[in-house]
Structure formats: C-alpha cells, structure tokens
Write a protein that holds these residues in place. Structure first.
Motif, PDB file in Angstrom:
ATOM      1  N   PRO A  57       8.075  19.082 -13.210  1.00  0.00           N
ATOM      2  CA  PRO A  57       6.807  18.678 -13.841  1.00  0.00           C
ATOM      3  C   PRO A  57       6.884  17.305 -14.506  1.00  0.00           C
ATOM      4  O   PRO A  57       5.891  16.567 -14.498  1.00  0.00           O
ATOM      5  N   GLU A  58       8.040  16.962 -15.032  1.00  0.00           N
ATOM      6  CA  GLU A  58       8.173  15.647 -15.685  1.00  0.00           C
ATOM      7  C   GLU A  58       8.180  14.480 -14.702  1.00  0.00           C
ATOM      8  O   GLU A  58       8.177  13.319 -15.114  1.00  0.00           O
ATOM      9  N   ASP A  59       8.174  14.769 -13.404  1.00  0.00           N
ATOM     10  CA  ASP A  59       8.032  13.710 -12.399  1.00  0.00           C
ATOM     11  C   ASP A  59       6.573  13.351 -12.156  1.00  0.00           C
ATOM     12  O   ASP A  59       6.275  12.410 -11.420  1.00  0.00           O
ATOM     13  N   THR A  60       5.655  14.099 -12.776  1.00  0.00           N
ATOM     14  CA  THR A  60       4.233  13.817 -12.618  1.00  0.00           C
ATOM     15  C   THR A  60       3.910  12.425 -13.132  1.00  0.00           C
ATOM     16  O   THR A  60       4.204  12.085 -14.282  1.00  0.00           O
ATOM     17  N   ALA A  61       3.317  11.601 -12.265  1.00  0.00           N
ATOM     18  CA  ALA A  61       3.037  10.213 -12.615  1.00  0.00           C
ATOM     19  C   ALA A  61       2.304   9.544 -11.469  1.00  0.00           C
ATOM     20  O   ALA A  61       2.224  10.079 -10.358  1.00  0.00           O
ATOM     21  N   ALA A  62       1.812   8.356 -11.756  1.00  0.00           N
ATOM     22  CA  ALA A  62       1.369   7.457 -10.697  1.00  0.00           C
ATOM     23  C   ALA A  62       2.580   6.637 -10.284  1.00  0.00           C
ATOM     24  O   ALA A  62       3.258   6.069 -11.142  1.00  0.00           O
ATOM     25  N   TYR A  63       2.857   6.599  -8.982  1.00  0.00           N
ATOM     26  CA  TYR A  63       4.015   5.886  -8.467  1.00  0.00           C
ATOM     27  C   TYR A  63       3.568   4.588  -7.818  1.00  0.00           C
ATOM     28  O   TYR A  63       2.655   4.592  -6.977  1.00  0.00           O
ATOM     29  N   TYR A  64       4.219   3.516  -8.226  1.00  0.00           N
ATOM     30  CA  TYR A  64       3.874   2.179  -7.750  1.00  0.00           C
ATOM     31  C   TYR A  64       5.053   1.545  -7.024  1.00  0.00           C
ATOM     32  O   TYR A  64       6.191   1.667  -7.480  1.00  0.00           O
ATOM     33  N   CYS A  65       4.771   0.862  -5.934  1.00  0.00           N
ATOM     34  CA  CYS A  65       5.827   0.069  -5.326  1.00  0.00           C
ATOM     35  C   CYS A  65       5.632  -1.388  -5.719  1.00  0.00           C
ATOM     36  O   CYS A  65       4.516  -1.827  -6.035  1.00  0.00           O
ATOM     37  N   LYS A  87      -1.296  -0.393  -5.555  1.00  0.00           N
ATOM     38  CA  LYS A  87      -2.247   0.218  -6.479  1.00  0.00           C
ATOM     39  C   LYS A  87      -1.818   1.601  -6.946  1.00  0.00           C
ATOM     40  O   LYS A  87      -2.465   2.182  -7.823  1.00  0.00           O
ATOM     41  N   GLY A  88      -0.774   2.137  -6.340  1.00  0.00           N
ATOM     42  CA  GLY A  88      -0.228   3.397  -6.804  1.00  0.00           C
ATOM     43  C   GLY A  88      -0.680   4.603  -6.001  1.00  0.00           C
ATOM     44  O   GLY A  88      -1.721   4.586  -5.349  1.00  0.00           O
ATOM     45  N   THR A  89       0.140   5.640  -6.060  1.00  0.00           N
ATOM     46  CA  THR A  89      -0.192   6.931  -5.457  1.00  0.00           C
ATOM     47  C   THR A  89       0.192   8.006  -6.469  1.00  0.00           C
ATOM     48  O   THR A  89       1.221   7.911  -7.133  1.00  0.00           O
ATOM     49  N   GLN A  90      -0.656   9.031  -6.585  1.00  0.00           N
ATOM     50  CA  GLN A  90      -0.479  10.036  -7.626  1.00  0.00           C
ATOM     51  C   GLN A  90       0.421  11.173  -7.144  1.00  0.00           C
ATOM     52  O   GLN A  90       0.283  11.682  -6.037  1.00  0.00           O
ATOM     53  N   VAL A  91       1.323  11.573  -8.020  1.00  0.00           N
ATOM     54  CA  VAL A  91       2.177  12.732  -7.781  1.00  0.00           C
ATOM     55  C   VAL A  91       1.987  13.682  -8.959  1.00  0.00           C
ATOM     56  O   VAL A  91       2.110  13.281 -10.115  1.00  0.00           O
ATOM     57  N   ALA A  92       1.655  14.924  -8.640  1.00  0.00           N
ATOM     58  CA  ALA A  92       1.473  15.943  -9.675  1.00  0.00           C
ATOM     59  C   ALA A  92       2.363  17.127  -9.343  1.00  0.00           C
ATOM     60  O   ALA A  92       2.284  17.663  -8.238  1.00  0.00           O
ATOM     61  N   VAL A  93       3.205  17.510 -10.279  1.00  0.00           N
ATOM     62  CA  VAL A  93       4.125  18.622 -10.074  1.00  0.00           C
ATOM     63  C   VAL A  93       3.827  19.686 -11.125  1.00  0.00           C
ATOM     64  O   VAL A  93       3.881  19.411 -12.324  1.00  0.00           O
ATOM     65  N   ALA A 135      10.978  -2.054  -5.017  1.00  0.00           N
ATOM     66  CA  ALA A 135      11.300  -1.024  -6.001  1.00  0.00           C
ATOM     67  C   ALA A 135      10.140  -0.065  -6.177  1.00  0.00           C
ATOM     68  O   ALA A 135       9.001  -0.349  -5.770  1.00  0.00           O
ATOM     69  N   TRP A 136      10.453   1.078  -6.752  1.00  0.00           N
ATOM     70  CA  TRP A 136       9.459   2.059  -7.174  1.00  0.00           C
ATOM     71  C   TRP A 136       9.499   2.167  -8.699  1.00  0.00           C
ATOM     72  O   TRP A 136      10.585   2.262  -9.301  1.00  0.00           O
ATOM     73  N   PHE A 137       8.317   2.181  -9.273  1.00  0.00           N
ATOM     74  CA  PHE A 137       8.148   2.463 -10.690  1.00  0.00           C
ATOM     75  C   PHE A 137       7.140   3.601 -10.809  1.00  0.00           C
ATOM     76  O   PHE A 137       6.397   3.887  -9.869  1.00  0.00           O
ATOM     77  N   ARG A 138       7.104   4.238 -11.967  1.00  0.00           N
ATOM     78  CA  ARG A 138       6.111   5.276 -12.198  1.00  0.00           C
ATOM     79  C   ARG A 138       5.579   5.186 -13.616  1.00  0.00           C
ATOM     80  O   ARG A 138       6.248   4.698 -14.513  1.00  0.00           O
ATOM     81  N   GLN A 139       4.355   5.663 -13.751  1.00  0.00           N
ATOM     82  CA  GLN A 139       3.714   5.665 -15.057  1.00  0.00           C
ATOM     83  C   GLN A 139       3.121   7.044 -15.280  1.00  0.00           C
ATOM     84  O   GLN A 139       2.200   7.459 -14.560  1.00  0.00           O
ATOM     85  N   ALA A 140       3.671   7.745 -16.242  1.00  0.00           N
ATOM     86  CA  ALA A 140       3.226   9.104 -16.538  1.00  0.00           C
ATOM     87  C   ALA A 140       1.902   9.075 -17.296  1.00  0.00           C
ATOM     88  O   ALA A 140       1.584   8.092 -17.971  1.00  0.00           O
ATOM     89  N   VAL A 177       0.848  -1.189   0.000  1.00  0.00           N
ATOM     90  CA  VAL A 177       0.000   0.000   0.000  1.00  0.00           C
ATOM     91  C   VAL A 177       0.883   1.238   0.000  1.00  0.00           C
ATOM     92  O   VAL A 177       1.665   1.444   0.937  1.00  0.00           O
ATOM     93  N   GLU A 178       0.743   2.045  -1.049  1.00  0.00           N
ATOM     94  CA  GLU A 178       1.506   3.279  -1.161  1.00  0.00           C
ATOM     95  C   GLU A 178       0.740   4.437  -0.524  1.00  0.00           C
ATOM     96  O   GLU A 178      -0.500   4.437  -0.499  1.00  0.00           O
ATOM     97  N   SER A 179       1.493   5.436  -0.081  1.00  0.00           N
ATOM     98  CA  SER A 179       0.896   6.667   0.418  1.00  0.00           C
ATOM     99  C   SER A 179       1.898   7.790   0.264  1.00  0.00           C
ATOM    100  O   SER A 179       3.081   7.543  -0.006  1.00  0.00           O
ATOM    101  N   GLY A 180       1.432   9.028   0.433  1.00  0.00           N
ATOM    102  CA  GLY A 180       2.328  10.175   0.426  1.00  0.00           C
ATOM    103  C   GLY A 180       2.307  11.011  -0.830  1.00  0.00           C
ATOM    104  O   GLY A 180       2.992  12.032  -0.905  1.00  0.00           O
TER     105      GLY A 180
END
Length: 123
Positions: free
Chosen positions: A89-97, A115-121, A35-40, A5-8
C-alpha cells in the motif's frame, strides 16, 4: 525536445505486480540516463525510485524499493520500464519518468518529465 509518456499504472492488491513503461519521443533519446520518481498522495516532494544509465545499463534504486523493483530499458524502442513486484500500500503514488543525468537521485537534475501514471495498491 524530448517527450516522455508513461503507461502501465493501475489499481492492484497488495502483493501484486505491475510493469510501468516510459516511451521517449520527439527526438531520439541520447541519454545519459533516465529515472523513475513517485509522489504519494498528500506529499509535496517526489521520491527517487530508480535510475538507469541509458547505454551502460547500470541501475540505482531507492532504499524502499530495493529487491522488489527492477528498472530496465530498450533503447531500440526508446522505452524504459519499471517492473514492480510485491507491491505494498505504501507504493501508492503517481509515478513519473524523467530524463537527464545518469544515476542522479535529485529531482532538480532532470530536464524532462512525463505527466505521470497512477499506481494504487490496496491491502
């Protein structure tokens, strides 16, 4: 079975910092790695961000986040962290562990996913 479960996540301005957490539950996580992955937005594939060897603490980073992101873990709490500094801004993505082998950069090598946590920059 391991549940992750991701958070933050959140919405921040360029240059800000965020710390993501990923807590493993279901059974005591025994590694060897997470690991951490992200999907923009609009991207079909997940990008490798960082990985850590659960017991040794060795870390690996994707080229786009080196020097800005730091991965860490607290195995007493079964929790992994991703400290993200100097966000762009290019770090904006859903981050998954993910949990699986130590140090792999390949999505297909990981057995368990959150299930991922959203990061918006924004700039």
């Amino acid at each position: 079975q391991v549940e992750l479960v991701e958070s933050g996540g959140g919405s921040v301005l360029s240059g800000a910092s965020l710390r993501l957490s990923c807590r493993a539950s279901g059974r005591t996580f025994s590694g060897p790695g997470m690991a951490w992955f992200r999907q923009a937005p609009g991207e079909e594939e997940r990008e490798f961000v960082a990985a850590i060897a659960w017991y040794a603490g060795l870390a690996w980073y994707g080229d786009s986040v080196k020097e800005r992101f730091t991965i860490s873990r607290d195995y007493a709490k079964n929790t992994m962290y991703l400290q993200m500094n100097s966000l762009k801004p290019e770090d904006t993505a859903a981050y998954y562990c993910a949990a699986g082998p130590a140090g792999s950069r390949q999505v297909r090598r990981y057995d368990y996913w959150g299930k991922g946590t959203q990061v918006a920059v924004s700039s």
